[in-house]
Write a protein that holds these residues in place. Structure first.
Motif, PDB file in Angstrom:
ATOM      1  N   LYS A  27       0.845  -1.192   0.000  1.00 45.38           N
ATOM      2  CA  LYS A  27       0.000   0.000   0.000  1.00 45.38           C
ATOM      3  C   LYS A  27       0.880   1.242   0.000  1.00 45.38           C
ATOM      4  CE  LYS A  27      -3.799  -2.244   2.483  1.00 45.38           C
ATOM      5  NZ  LYS A  27      -4.724  -2.165   3.633  1.00 45.38           N
ATOM      6  N   SER A  28       0.291   2.375  -0.372  1.00 43.23           N
ATOM      7  CA  SER A  28       1.057   3.618  -0.335  1.00 43.23           C
ATOM      8  C   SER A  28       0.125   4.797  -0.533  1.00 43.23           C
ATOM      9  CB  SER A  28       2.142   3.624  -1.414  1.00 43.23           C
ATOM     10  OG  SER A  28       3.060   4.680  -1.177  1.00 43.23           O
ATOM     11  N   SER A  29       0.625   5.967  -0.217  1.00 44.66           N
ATOM     12  CA  SER A  29      -0.088   7.220  -0.424  1.00 44.66           C
ATOM     13  C   SER A  29      -1.412   7.208   0.342  1.00 44.66           C
ATOM     14  CB  SER A  29      -0.312   7.478  -1.926  1.00 44.66           C
ATOM     15  OG  SER A  29      -0.784   8.775  -2.156  1.00 44.66           O
ATOM     16  N   ASP A  30      -2.349   8.032  -0.071  1.00 45.64           N
ATOM     17  CA  ASP A  30      -3.665   8.093   0.552  1.00 45.64           C
ATOM     18  C   ASP A  30      -4.603   8.849  -0.380  1.00 45.64           C
ATOM     19  OD1 ASP A  30      -5.829   8.191   2.470  1.00 45.64           O
ATOM     20  OD2 ASP A  30      -4.307   7.933   4.020  1.00 45.64           O
ATOM     21  N   SER A  31      -5.906   8.661  -0.168  1.00 47.54           N
ATOM     22  CA  SER A  31      -6.899   9.316  -1.019  1.00 47.54           C
ATOM     23  C   SER A  31      -7.378  10.642  -0.458  1.00 47.54           C
ATOM     24  CB  SER A  31      -8.117   8.392  -1.203  1.00 47.54           C
ATOM     25  OG  SER A  31      -7.751   7.183  -1.804  1.00 47.54           O
ATOM     26  N   TYR A  32      -7.143  10.886   0.839  1.00 51.13           N
ATOM     27  CA  TYR A  32      -7.784  12.035   1.465  1.00 51.13           C
ATOM     28  C   TYR A  32      -7.366  13.397   0.903  1.00 51.13           C
ATOM     29  CZ  TYR A  32      -3.813  13.195   4.591  1.00 51.13           C
ATOM     30  OH  TYR A  32      -2.594  13.590   5.098  1.00 51.13           O
ATOM     31  N   PRO A  33      -6.138  13.585   0.334  1.00 51.08           N
ATOM     32  CA  PRO A  33      -5.830  14.911  -0.214  1.00 51.08           C
ATOM     33  C   PRO A  33      -6.783  15.359  -1.327  1.00 51.08           C
ATOM     34  CG  PRO A  33      -3.808  13.705   0.150  1.00 51.08           C
ATOM     35  CD  PRO A  33      -4.932  12.723   0.350  1.00 51.08           C
ATOM     36  N   ASN A  34      -7.493  14.422  -1.948  1.00 49.56           N
ATOM     37  CA  ASN A  34      -8.433  14.799  -2.998  1.00 49.56           C
ATOM     38  C   ASN A  34      -9.557  15.689  -2.485  1.00 49.56           C
ATOM     39  OD1 ASN A  34      -7.755  13.275  -5.663  1.00 49.56           O
ATOM     40  ND2 ASN A  34      -7.476  11.739  -4.059  1.00 49.56           N
ATOM     41  N   TYR A  35      -9.862  15.620  -1.187  1.00 50.78           N
ATOM     42  CA  TYR A  35     -10.941  16.450  -0.642  1.00 50.78           C
ATOM     43  C   TYR A  35     -10.606  17.937  -0.733  1.00 50.78           C
ATOM     44  CZ  TYR A  35     -13.463  12.389   1.130  1.00 50.78           C
ATOM     45  OH  TYR A  35     -14.183  11.208   1.224  1.00 50.78           O
ATOM     46  N   MET A  36      -9.350  18.272  -0.945  1.00 48.73           N
ATOM     47  CA  MET A  36      -8.952  19.667  -1.096  1.00 48.73           C
ATOM     48  C   MET A  36      -9.072  20.162  -2.528  1.00 48.73           C
ATOM     49  SD  MET A  36      -5.444  19.721   1.147  1.00 48.73           S
ATOM     50  CE  MET A  36      -5.092  21.398   0.632  1.00 48.73           C
ATOM     51  N   THR A  37      -9.279  19.274  -3.481  1.00 47.17           N
ATOM     52  CA  THR A  37      -9.088  19.623  -4.881  1.00 47.17           C
ATOM     53  C   THR A  37     -10.373  20.054  -5.578  1.00 47.17           C
ATOM     54  OG1 THR A  37      -9.494  17.416  -5.804  1.00 47.17           O
ATOM     55  CG2 THR A  37      -7.280  17.853  -4.918  1.00 47.17           C
ATOM     56  N   ASP A  38     -10.206  20.450  -6.829  1.00 46.65           N
ATOM     57  CA  ASP A  38     -11.324  20.864  -7.664  1.00 46.65           C
ATOM     58  C   ASP A  38     -12.022  19.691  -8.327  1.00 46.65           C
ATOM     59  OD1 ASP A  38      -9.090  20.260  -9.162  1.00 46.65           O
ATOM     60  OD2 ASP A  38      -9.233  21.996 -10.489  1.00 46.65           O
ATOM     61  N   ASP A  39     -11.621  18.461  -8.030  1.00 46.02           N
ATOM     62  CA  ASP A  39     -12.268  17.285  -8.620  1.00 46.02           C
ATOM     63  C   ASP A  39     -13.429  16.772  -7.783  1.00 46.02           C
ATOM     64  OD1 ASP A  39     -10.629  17.213 -10.821  1.00 46.02           O
ATOM     65  OD2 ASP A  39      -9.287  15.660 -10.042  1.00 46.02           O
ATOM     66  N   VAL A  40     -13.487  17.148  -6.499  1.00 44.36           N
ATOM     67  CA  VAL A  40     -14.453  16.581  -5.564  1.00 44.36           C
ATOM     68  C   VAL A  40     -15.625  17.523  -5.346  1.00 44.36           C
ATOM     69  CG1 VAL A  40     -14.796  16.008  -3.124  1.00 44.36           C
ATOM     70  CG2 VAL A  40     -12.852  15.075  -4.351  1.00 44.36           C
ATOM     71  N   PHE A  41     -16.820  16.930  -5.303  1.00 44.31           N
ATOM     72  CA  PHE A  41     -18.018  17.663  -4.878  1.00 44.31           C
ATOM     73  C   PHE A  41     -18.761  16.830  -3.850  1.00 44.31           C
ATOM     74  CE2 PHE A  41     -22.679  17.836  -5.332  1.00 44.31           C
ATOM     75  CZ  PHE A  41     -22.896  19.088  -4.772  1.00 44.31           C
ATOM     76  N   LEU A  42     -19.234  17.493  -2.785  1.00 43.10           N
ATOM     77  CA  LEU A  42     -20.054  16.846  -1.767  1.00 43.10           C
ATOM     78  C   LEU A  42     -21.251  17.731  -1.418  1.00 43.10           C
ATOM     79  CD1 LEU A  42     -17.418  15.463   0.758  1.00 43.10           C
ATOM     80  CD2 LEU A  42     -18.938  14.109  -0.680  1.00 43.10           C
ATOM     81  N   PRO A  43     -22.468  17.202  -1.495  1.00 43.81           N
ATOM     82  CA  PRO A  43     -23.611  17.944  -0.938  1.00 43.81           C
ATOM     83  C   PRO A  43     -23.539  17.909   0.579  1.00 43.81           C
ATOM     84  CG  PRO A  43     -24.301  15.765  -1.661  1.00 43.81           C
ATOM     85  CD  PRO A  43     -22.844  15.893  -2.035  1.00 43.81           C
ATOM     86  N   ASP A  44     -24.359  18.691   1.243  1.00 44.21           N
ATOM     87  CA  ASP A  44     -24.329  18.704   2.706  1.00 44.21           C
ATOM     88  C   ASP A  44     -24.776  17.361   3.279  1.00 44.21           C
ATOM     89  OD1 ASP A  44     -23.365  21.267   2.838  1.00 44.21           O
ATOM     90  OD2 ASP A  44     -25.336  22.193   3.015  1.00 44.21           O
ATOM     91  N   LYS A  45     -25.878  16.827   2.728  1.00 40.44           N
ATOM     92  CA  LYS A  45     -26.388  15.528   3.146  1.00 40.44           C
ATOM     93  C   LYS A  45     -26.636  14.691   1.904  1.00 40.44           C
ATOM     94  CE  LYS A  45     -28.779  17.234   7.288  1.00 40.44           C
ATOM     95  NZ  LYS A  45     -30.096  17.323   7.998  1.00 40.44           N
ATOM     96  N   ASP A  46     -26.447  13.376   2.064  1.00 37.79           N
ATOM     97  CA  ASP A  46     -26.572  12.528   0.874  1.00 37.79           C
ATOM     98  C   ASP A  46     -26.768  11.087   1.298  1.00 37.79           C
ATOM     99  OD1 ASP A  46     -26.225  12.120  -2.093  1.00 37.79           O
ATOM    100  OD2 ASP A  46     -24.550  10.925  -1.353  1.00 37.79           O
ATOM    101  N   ALA A  47     -27.629  10.356   0.573  1.00 36.03           N
ATOM    102  CA  ALA A  47     -27.948   8.973   0.935  1.00 36.03           C
ATOM    103  C   ALA A  47     -26.810   8.006   0.631  1.00 36.03           C
ATOM    104  CB  ALA A  47     -29.218   8.529   0.197  1.00 36.03           C
ATOM    105  N   VAL A  48     -25.941   8.347  -0.320  1.00 38.22           N
ATOM    106  CA  VAL A  48     -24.861   7.433  -0.697  1.00 38.22           C
ATOM    107  C   VAL A  48     -23.573   7.779   0.038  1.00 38.22           C
ATOM    108  CG1 VAL A  48     -23.483   6.487  -2.579  1.00 38.22           C
ATOM    109  CG2 VAL A  48     -25.884   7.058  -2.967  1.00 38.22           C
ATOM    110  N   THR A  49     -23.066   8.974  -0.176  1.00 44.02           N
ATOM    111  CA  THR A  49     -21.791   9.362   0.436  1.00 44.02           C
ATOM    112  C   THR A  49     -21.949   9.802   1.888  1.00 44.02           C
ATOM    113  OG1 THR A  49     -21.971  11.709  -0.190  1.00 44.02           O
ATOM    114  CG2 THR A  49     -21.027  10.193  -1.830  1.00 44.02           C
ATOM    115  N   GLY A  50     -23.167  10.142   2.262  1.00 45.29           N
ATOM    116  CA  GLY A  50     -23.395  10.728   3.586  1.00 45.29           C
ATOM    117  C   GLY A  50     -23.301  12.231   3.552  1.00 45.29           C
ATOM    118  N   GLY A  51     -22.542  12.748   2.561  1.00 49.46           N
ATOM    119  CA  GLY A  51     -22.398  14.183   2.433  1.00 49.46           C
ATOM    120  C   GLY A  51     -21.386  14.774   3.392  1.00 49.46           C
ATOM    121  N   TYR A  52     -21.214  16.072   3.261  1.00 44.52           N
ATOM    122  CA  TYR A  52     -20.219  16.790   4.061  1.00 44.52           C
ATOM    123  C   TYR A  52     -20.453  16.609   5.552  1.00 44.52           C
ATOM    124  CZ  TYR A  52     -17.873  20.785   6.250  1.00 44.52           C
ATOM    125  OH  TYR A  52     -17.120  21.584   7.072  1.00 44.52           O
TER     126      TYR A  52
END
Length: 465
Positions: free
Chosen positions: A52-77
């Motif tokens: 294993k290596s690296s991590d996925s969490y830095p993507n939350y800072m980028t322009d590729d990610v969108f999250l609604p406040d609440k959401d049935a799948v992701t849970g949202g922000y």
């Protein structure tokens, strides 16, 4: 830091205990296992944590990610763990003192294992010098890979004018587990060590990986040098090494025949080959959560707008608006295939293409991405470029489409492109009705040194955020 090193030491010795217990009977003190044979050190290269290596969490800072406040799948922000909320809303603090930064801690865990191999394998028994050098070369490659990720996540992007004074990350090159008051090496010193490791490894890496692509080989060595030089802005050398990598392995997977097997499934939703079954994966390192950000985030409107939604198999396979019994409003990232965080041939094509465009060779640049797109786009019509600038923009768009949500890549690209005014951009995220912005050059692009590390190393320079 001691805890990190101690844990990996226990794991590694546990492996060796299981593999060759009889060799040490009546020779070593009871309860103590010391590797002696080359095969023991090679076993460490197959240690599960090194896969294993690296991590996925830095993507939350980028322009590729969108999250609604609440959401049935992701849970949202609102359901995100606090460090991820802080990243998404560009807060100064990310990890609290009791919260673990896995990117930092597990990277140094792996570096310690590589250091053990590098320092000791040449004195091991029952193997040829060539075999021992090959095992050492793979460890050098692994250490270089870890440091290239760390220095780009936790330090200013490489700038030849300031690299010699910019604080990088601690440079640990031995197996001493009791070091105190660690200091950050400069960005230049870290890059110098990465280059030294890769140059030494280059001669002895095997032409093809041992067993599978979790093990390093020559195309990976050249590919990682190409990545390093790209980050440094040395485009001639990046191109030279990208070409060498492709000379050794230029395989691409034709994605057009693959399909969504069952749109209501999660794991097994698509039938794209994974891990070493995919010929593009020339060096495999899995995400800490092996499926990465699958069903964790939506693609931003800007990212989704880059895809041909009718012909681009990357969009058709990896994004969906139907998962399980839920239909979503937005395009959900849900490939559910093992995320490769290391090196693949598409990245090498894209490095070569970017360098060609930057060096004034638009035809060659476009030919590289057209070859990649031939394996991605249904009824692909070859792209053309009006000039070198147009070619470069097309290459960067293709890089974003192809390398979406792969470890720290997008964050690093944003940092390096922000140094060029024509590509600098402000990222905007909205959460709980509040808009948060991250301007070009903002120090928050650099991840903070974990508070627990600073607590044990009070003289270490923190990142200003």
């Amino acid at each position: 830091m001691k805890t990190i090193y101690y844990n990996v030491l226990v794991y590694c010795l546990g492996i060796l205990t299981c593999t060759s217990c009889n060799d040490f009977l009546d020779i070593k003190p009871k309860g103590v296992v010391i590797p002696e044979k080359c095969e023991h050190y090679e076993t460490l290269l197959n240690f599960a944590q090194l896969m294993k290596s690296s991590d996925s969490y830095p993507n939350y800072m980028t322009d590729d990610v969108f999250l609604p406040d609440k959401d049935a799948v992701t849970g949202g922000y609102q359901t995100l763990e606090l460090p991820l909320q802080r990243l998404y809303s560009f807060q100064s603090e990310v990890f609290g003192d009791g919260e673990k930064d896995g990117l930092w801690s597990y990277s140094y865990n792996r570096i310690y294992t590589y250091n053990v191999i590098i320092q000791e394998v040449m004195d091991s028994k029952d193997a040829s010098e060539e075999h021992k050098k090959q095992v050492k070369a793979e460890a050098l490659m692994g250490r270089a890979f870890e440091y290239l990720t760390l220095v780009n996540a936790y330090a200013n992007h490489y700038d030849p004018a300031t690299a010699a004074t910019d604080p990088g990350v601690p440079l640990l090159l031995d197996q001493e587990i009791n070091k105190k008051d660690l200091q950050r090496a400069t960005v230049q010193a870290v890059y110098d060590q990465i280059k030294a490791d890769l140059d030494e490894a280059a001669t002895y890496l095997p032409e093809k990986p041992v067993r599978n692509a979790f093990r390093a080989s020559k195309p990976v060595g050249f590919g990682l040098l190409a990545r390093m030089y790209l980050y440094m802005g040395d485009y001639p050398k990046a191109l030279e090494n990208a070409r060498k990598s492709l000379e050794h392995n230029a395989a691409l997977l034709d994605m057009k025949p693959y399909i969504v097997v069952n749109p209501k499934r999660y794991i097994g939703r698509i039938n794209v080959p994974q891990r070493d079954q995919n010929p593009e994966n020339i060096y495999i390192r899995l995400a800490p959560y092996v499926f990465g950000l699958s069903t964790k985030v939506y693609g931003s409107e800007e990212l989704i707008g880059l895809y041909d939604k009718e012909k681009d198999k990357r969009f058709l396979l990896y994004f969906t608006k139907q998962i399980g019994s839920i239909t979503t409003e937005y395009d959900l990232w849900a490939p559910f295939i093992y995320a490769n965080m290391a090196v693949s041939t598409p990245e090498i094509y894209l490095i070569a293409a970017e360098c060609e465009a930057r060096l004034g060779n638009k035809e060659q640049a476009i030919s590289y991405i057209n070859k990649l797109r031939d394996h991605r786009i249904i009824d692909h019509t070859p792209l053309t470029a009006e000039n070198d600038e147009d070619a470069l923009r097309k290459v960067l768009d293709e890089r974003r489409r192809e390398m979406v949500f792969q470890g720290c890549n997008r964050l690093i690209d944003l940092k390096r492109l922000n140094r060029e005014p024509r590509f600098a951009k402000t990222i905007v995220h909205e959460a709980n009705g509040v808009k948060y912005t991250l301007a070009p050059g903002d120090p928050k692009y650099i991840l903070p040194i974990p508070p627990s590390v600073l607590r044990f190393n009070p003289n270490m320079t923190p990142n200003k955020r």
